[in-house]
Design a protein around this motif. Structure first.
Motif, mmCIF file in Angstrom:
data_model
loop_
_atom_site.group_PDB
_atom_site.id
_atom_site.type_symbol
_atom_site.label_atom_id
_atom_site.label_comp_id
_atom_site.label_asym_id
_atom_site.label_seq_id
_atom_site.Cartn_x
_atom_site.Cartn_y
_atom_site.Cartn_z
ATOM 1 N N GLY A 138 0.811 -1.218 0.000
ATOM 2 C CA GLY A 138 0.000 0.000 0.000
ATOM 3 C C GLY A 138 0.840 1.261 0.000
ATOM 4 O O GLY A 138 0.573 2.196 -0.752
ATOM 5 N N ILE A 139 1.871 1.292 0.819
ATOM 6 C CA ILE A 139 2.702 2.499 0.914
ATOM 7 C C ILE A 139 3.539 2.668 -0.350
ATOM 8 O O ILE A 139 3.633 3.755 -0.897
ATOM 9 N N LEU A 140 4.096 1.552 -0.819
ATOM 10 C CA LEU A 140 4.943 1.648 -2.016
ATOM 11 C C LEU A 140 4.143 2.107 -3.237
ATOM 12 O O LEU A 140 4.710 2.644 -4.181
ATOM 13 N N LYS A 153 1.931 4.442 -3.222
ATOM 14 C CA LYS A 153 1.599 5.868 -3.142
ATOM 15 C C LYS A 153 2.361 6.633 -4.226
ATOM 16 O O LYS A 153 3.516 6.327 -4.499
ATOM 17 N N PRO A 154 1.729 7.653 -4.803
ATOM 18 C CA PRO A 154 2.406 8.362 -5.883
ATOM 19 C C PRO A 154 3.742 8.976 -5.462
ATOM 20 O O PRO A 154 4.700 8.977 -6.246
ATOM 21 N N GLU A 155 3.831 9.457 -4.221
ATOM 22 C CA GLU A 155 5.078 10.100 -3.798
ATOM 23 C C GLU A 155 6.200 9.091 -3.564
ATOM 24 O O GLU A 155 7.340 9.484 -3.327
ATOM 25 N N MET A 156 5.893 7.776 -3.661
ATOM 26 C CA MET A 156 6.942 6.769 -3.543
ATOM 27 C C MET A 156 7.430 6.311 -4.916
ATOM 28 O O MET A 156 8.259 5.418 -5.034
ATOM 29 N N GLY A 157 6.908 6.893 -5.968
ATOM 30 C CA GLY A 157 7.339 6.536 -7.326
ATOM 31 C C GLY A 157 8.672 7.185 -7.662
ATOM 32 O O GLY A 157 9.159 8.044 -6.926
ATOM 33 N N TRP A 158 9.258 6.778 -8.789
ATOM 34 C CA TRP A 158 10.551 7.358 -9.182
ATOM 35 C C TRP A 158 10.385 8.810 -9.618
ATOM 36 O O TRP A 158 11.237 9.645 -9.357
ATOM 37 N N THR A 159 9.303 9.089 -10.286
ATOM 38 C CA THR A 159 9.001 10.485 -10.613
ATOM 39 C C THR A 159 7.529 10.720 -10.316
ATOM 40 O O THR A 159 6.669 10.005 -10.814
ATOM 41 N N LEU A 160 7.253 11.723 -9.510
ATOM 42 C CA LEU A 160 5.865 12.016 -9.164
ATOM 43 C C LEU A 160 5.193 12.760 -10.313
ATOM 44 O O LEU A 160 4.014 12.616 -10.550
ATOM 45 N N ASP A 161 5.974 13.559 -11.025
ATOM 46 C CA ASP A 161 5.409 14.367 -12.102
ATOM 47 C C ASP A 161 6.229 14.163 -13.373
ATOM 48 O O ASP A 161 7.156 14.913 -13.675
ATOM 49 N N PRO A 162 5.901 13.104 -14.137
ATOM 50 C CA PRO A 162 6.720 12.782 -15.307
ATOM 51 C C PRO A 162 6.732 13.880 -16.375
ATOM 52 O O PRO A 162 7.719 14.036 -17.084
ATOM 53 N N SER A 203 13.520 6.285 -15.743
ATOM 54 C CA SER A 203 12.060 6.223 -15.719
ATOM 55 C C SER A 203 11.383 6.804 -16.951
ATOM 56 O O SER A 203 10.193 6.693 -17.102
ATOM 57 N N GLN A 233 8.339 -2.721 3.298
ATOM 58 C CA GLN A 233 7.028 -2.154 2.974
ATOM 59 C C GLN A 233 7.116 -0.646 2.754
ATOM 60 O O GLN A 233 6.176 -0.031 2.271
ATOM 61 N N ARG A 261 13.920 5.416 -2.316
ATOM 62 C CA ARG A 261 12.714 6.057 -1.806
ATOM 63 C C ARG A 261 12.387 5.447 -0.443
ATOM 64 O O ARG A 261 12.355 4.217 -0.319
ATOM 65 N N ALA A 266 7.747 11.260 2.307
ATOM 66 C CA ALA A 266 8.599 10.372 1.515
ATOM 67 C C ALA A 266 9.908 11.082 1.202
ATOM 68 O O ALA A 266 9.910 12.242 0.802
ATOM 69 N N HIS A 307 13.281 11.161 -1.079
ATOM 70 C CA HIS A 307 13.841 10.721 -2.358
ATOM 71 C C HIS A 307 15.332 11.048 -2.394
ATOM 72 O O HIS A 307 15.709 12.202 -2.191
ATOM 73 N N TYR A 346 8.995 14.797 0.191
ATOM 74 C CA TYR A 346 7.582 14.982 -0.142
ATOM 75 C C TYR A 346 6.778 14.914 1.141
ATOM 76 O O TYR A 346 6.673 13.847 1.754
ATOM 77 N N ARG A 369 -6.104 -1.478 4.662
ATOM 78 C CA ARG A 369 -4.825 -2.177 4.746
ATOM 79 C C ARG A 369 -4.809 -3.230 5.849
ATOM 80 O O ARG A 369 -3.895 -4.032 5.929
#
Lengths: 87, 387, 300
Positions: A42-44, A46-55, A77, B209, B250, B259, B261, B283, C171
């Motif tokens: 669930g946490i991973l 989240k959009p802010e856990m992506g490599w780029t939040l704003d491609p 990415s 996680q 991350r 978060a 980075h 973030y 969750r």
């Protein structure tokens, strides 16, 4: 205005990085059984856990750095289109 | 009842079959299931050229206004197409070269004020998702009055270990044509070609996680006319081989709902340019609806072997450039981004300040700061809509 | 902004697919307003879609077309369920068979009377997944045959419901559809859920407990319905190859990533009986608990 910064980044040899990459690859192999289950992501997710939040913004940002600096790449990415960036 | 790692073939067969079921294969990890449109407007302005060192040309440097639109459209349940359009308007003067002034002081020669120029870039990407892999095909075309580029590529992602490990392989190419704008008094080439091919390999590993790490390796080969046609006394080799190693990390921090980075890139090429780049971003969520993200980027570059701050006729070499991009310098940029989420759309605004300065440690000729070094301010605003 | 975002446990009890069901979910105040009702609609939709008893269900529509000589086009979810049934049929050497439901017509466990062998033999002619024409996405049943998704749709529903809740941001929680369990995630404090395994001889009591923080748990047992004829016990789990109740195992509990997989493995093990079933299941490398029938005389 000048920026006074002293980046204490040591010059590391490329070979050492390949070594790290290989180490990471084998690390993945070793941990093959110690997995994070799909329902634990669930946490991973989240959009802010992506490599780029704003491609979209990142693509232009990469293009600017590509145009204005002497080095480029490493943006796994996504691609950042074409163009000269000569000026 | 310890969980065993090695699984029976029958179990694998059943699981594979079960994962085709919509209720079991949670969509969130795969293809998008809605159409989305993103729009960004960017205003970019470089600081004026230094009056003290500029002997010719216009002091007003580059300004860019860019409009970007991205459309992501799912095709069926396992594929999505992404269309990108960019239109940017550029105006202002740019450095032509550096000459030796009194007391070895470098003097900057700027171009005259340019007319507005426009670049348009259209790109498309088709991504097809499978259970344990995905493949993307992309292509595009970029056009400005003096430069055309046709590019394309292929990406392949392979998931292992319940999607905790992902290997990415990518290929890129670009076929470019340069038709420099001719100007009285300047002798420029009329048409030249430039090609690039890039190969990259990346590995992503879920660590826990709340943490994920990525390592990447990229090799790029540029060939053809790599000289800058607008620069004075610029002559560069016709091949450039670049190697990039990158790491990304991350980490989610539960107590503060934020978060972290961390990104690092090491670049080397056969022109002896090398650089280290570090990017740190934070973030911060405020409830479900607001994100504020400050970030800092540090860049440190070593010059190309044929770079000189100005051209010296007495020690002329085959290759030479006084382009500030190929000098030794450091840059730092600070950025602040804000995102506000609504139910079906989001709004974002970002500001960035970039400043660069020469490496002055040695004090030798090579270490003289190039007066062409750029500093800029960028603003981006935009919105995303889910349909 | 002052509203507490800490999820609170909420338990929703209802009856679905012929069994008592419970959803244990840790929900935020915002989620509590929508998620339970939406989850209930989700299960009702699946129930309606695959019920044997509803005249407009996909099951009834397929069965009504048996022998018509015309293929019926099914949706992608049903197609994936049929593919899964085919895979389970193959992996179980024909024991997991969704066409075996017709045996229920001749086995009446309330009557206390065994059906005559010739009737069983006749019925066996109408059983066999290999006789079904399944050319995705078209299905066609030979005359007299019937499909029944009842053998695995409840397990699939548990997984679906869990996926649904995860998509809604839940969750921590557990889905229990009449003993077919899918854990969404551990208790809010990280502790695992304690899942009791019924004692076949005394179904109200737990014979053991399984700790789970995620994944599926399913149990197959012959204790739910059975009859005693001439001192021998006949359970309701019927072998589709012989037409007779299987023997040897009282209950099989399996833990797997998905409830559907757990359910299929426990069903196949139950059908294989003793000792083959136990050996087969150990080869799967999944956590399990097998309770053998305590009457050695019942082994044929």
């Amino acid at each position: 205005m000048k920026c006074c910064l002293d980046m204490s980044l040591k010059r590391l040899s490329t070979i050492r990085f390949y070594g790290l990459l290989i180490a990471l690859l084998s690390f993945s192999g070793l941990t093959a059984c110690a997995t994070v289950e799909p329902w634990e992501k669930g946490i991973l997710a989240k959009p802010e856990m992506g490599w780029t939040l704003d491609p979209v913004e990142s693509a232009l940002e990469s293009h600017i750095f590509f145009s204005k600096e002497g080095s480029s790449g490493g943006n796994i990415s996504g691609g950042s289109g074409g163009g000269c960036g000569c000026n | 009842m310890a969980k065993k790692c090695r699984q029976n073939a029958a179990l694998i067969a059943l699981t594979t079959s079960a994962l085709a079921l919509p209720g079991i294969n949670v969509k969130a990890e795969g293809a998008p299931d809605y159409t989305s449109v993103k729009y960004r407007y960017t205003s970019y302005a470089e600081d004026k050229a230094p009056e003290k060192y500029t002997v010719e040309g216009d002091l007003e440097r580059y300004e860019i206004q860019a409009n970007q639109i991205q459309l992501i459209q799912p095709i069926g349940e396992r594929a999505a197409i992404t269309l990108d359009y960019l239109s940017e308007t550029m105006s202002g003067a740019s450095p032509w070269g550096v000459k030796q002034g009194a007391d070895n002081q470098p003097e900057l020669i700027m171009s005259g004020a340019s007319i507005e120029e426009n670049r348009q870039d259209i790109g498309a990407r088709l991504k097809i998702y499978d259970q344990e892999s995905s493949i993307s095909f992309m292509g595009g075309y970029s056009r400005e009055n003096d430069y055309k580029a046709t590019y394309g590529g292929l990406d392949n992602e392979l998931h292992f270990n319940q999607k905790n490990t992902t290997v990415k392989l990518g290929l890129r190419f670009s076929l470019d044509t340069i038709n420099p704008t001719q100007q009285e008094g300047q002798s420029r080439v009329s048409e030249e070609e430039k090609n690039s091919a890039s190969y990259n390999l990346g590995v992503t590993q879920v660590l826990s996680q709340t943490a994920i790490i990525q390592a990447g390796l990229e090799y790029v080969q540029l060939s053809g006319y790599l000289t800058d046609p607008y620069k004075l006394q610029d002559s560069r080799p016709d091949v450039r081989k670049q190697t990039v190693v990158s790491f990304g990390y991350r980490q989610f921090i539960k107590p503060t709902d934020s978060a972290l980075h961390l990104d690092y890139r090491s670049y080397t090429d056969d022109w002896e340019v090398s650089s280290h780049t570090v990017n740190i971003a934070w973030y911060q969520n405020f409830g479900d609806r607001h994100v504020i993200a400050p970030s800092i980027r540090l860049y440190n570059q070593q010059k190309a072997k044929f770079y000189g701050v100005y051209y010296d006729e007495n020690s002329a070499t085959e290759y030479f450039s006084s382009d500030y991009r190929l000098s030794s310098y450091q840059a730092m940029s600070y950025k602040l981004k804000y995102i506000k989420y609504f139910d079906t759309w989001s709004f974002t605004v970002a500001g960035e300040r970039y400043e660069s300065a020469g490496s002055q440690a040695g004090g030798s000729l090579d270490e003289i700061e190039n007066p062409g070094l750029v500093s800029f301010t960028r603003w981006t605003v935009g919105f995303d809509i889910k349909i | 902004m002052k509203i507490s975002r800490k999820p609170i446990i909420s338990v929703l009890s209802f009856k679905a697919m012929g069994s008592p069901c419970k959803l244990h979910l840790y929900l935020t105040q915002k989620q509590a307003k929508t998620v339970p009702q939406a989850a209930l609609s989700c299960i009702r939709a699946l129930e309606k879609k695959y019920s044997r008893y509803q005249s407009d269900s996909i099951t009834t529509t397929i069965n009504r077309g048996a022998g018509s000589g015309q293929g019926l086009r099914v949706d992608s979810e049903t197609a994936a369920l049929l593919d899964y049934a085919g895979e389970a049929f193959e992996q179980s050497d024909g024991l997991f068979d969704i066409t075996s439901g017709v045996l229920r017509r001749i086995w009446d466990f309330k009557s206390g009377v065994l059906p005559p062998q010739e009737k069983i033999t006749q019925t066996l002619d109408m059983i066999g997944w290999q006789k079904v024409r399944w050319r995705k996405p078209y299905i066609e049943l030979p005359k007299g045959m019937e499909l029944d998704f009842g053998g695995y749709v409840k397990e699939y529903a548990a997984d679906t419901l869990a996926s649904f809740c995860i998509e809604k941001g839940v969750r921590h929680g557990l889905v229990d559809l009449g003993g077919d369990i899918r854990v969404i995630g551990p208790h809010l404090n990280g502790k695992p859920w304690k899942i009791g395994i019924r004692n076949p001889d005394d179904p109200e009591k737990a014979v053991a407990h399984i700790d789970s923080t995620g994944g599926g748990v399913a149990t197959s047992g012959s204790y739910e319905r059975c009859m005693i004829v001439d001192g021998r016990r006949y359970g309701h789990v019927l072998n589709p190859l012989t037409g007779w109740p299987v023997r040897g195992l009282a209950s099989v509990t399996v833990q797997a990533d998905q409830c559907l997989i757990a359910g299929t493995l426990s069903t196949i093990t139950m059908l294989k009986g003793r000792p083959e079933g136990s050996v087969w299941l150990q080869g799967m490398g999944v956590p399990n608990l097998i309770i053998e029938e305590n009457d050695p005389g019942s082994e044929a």
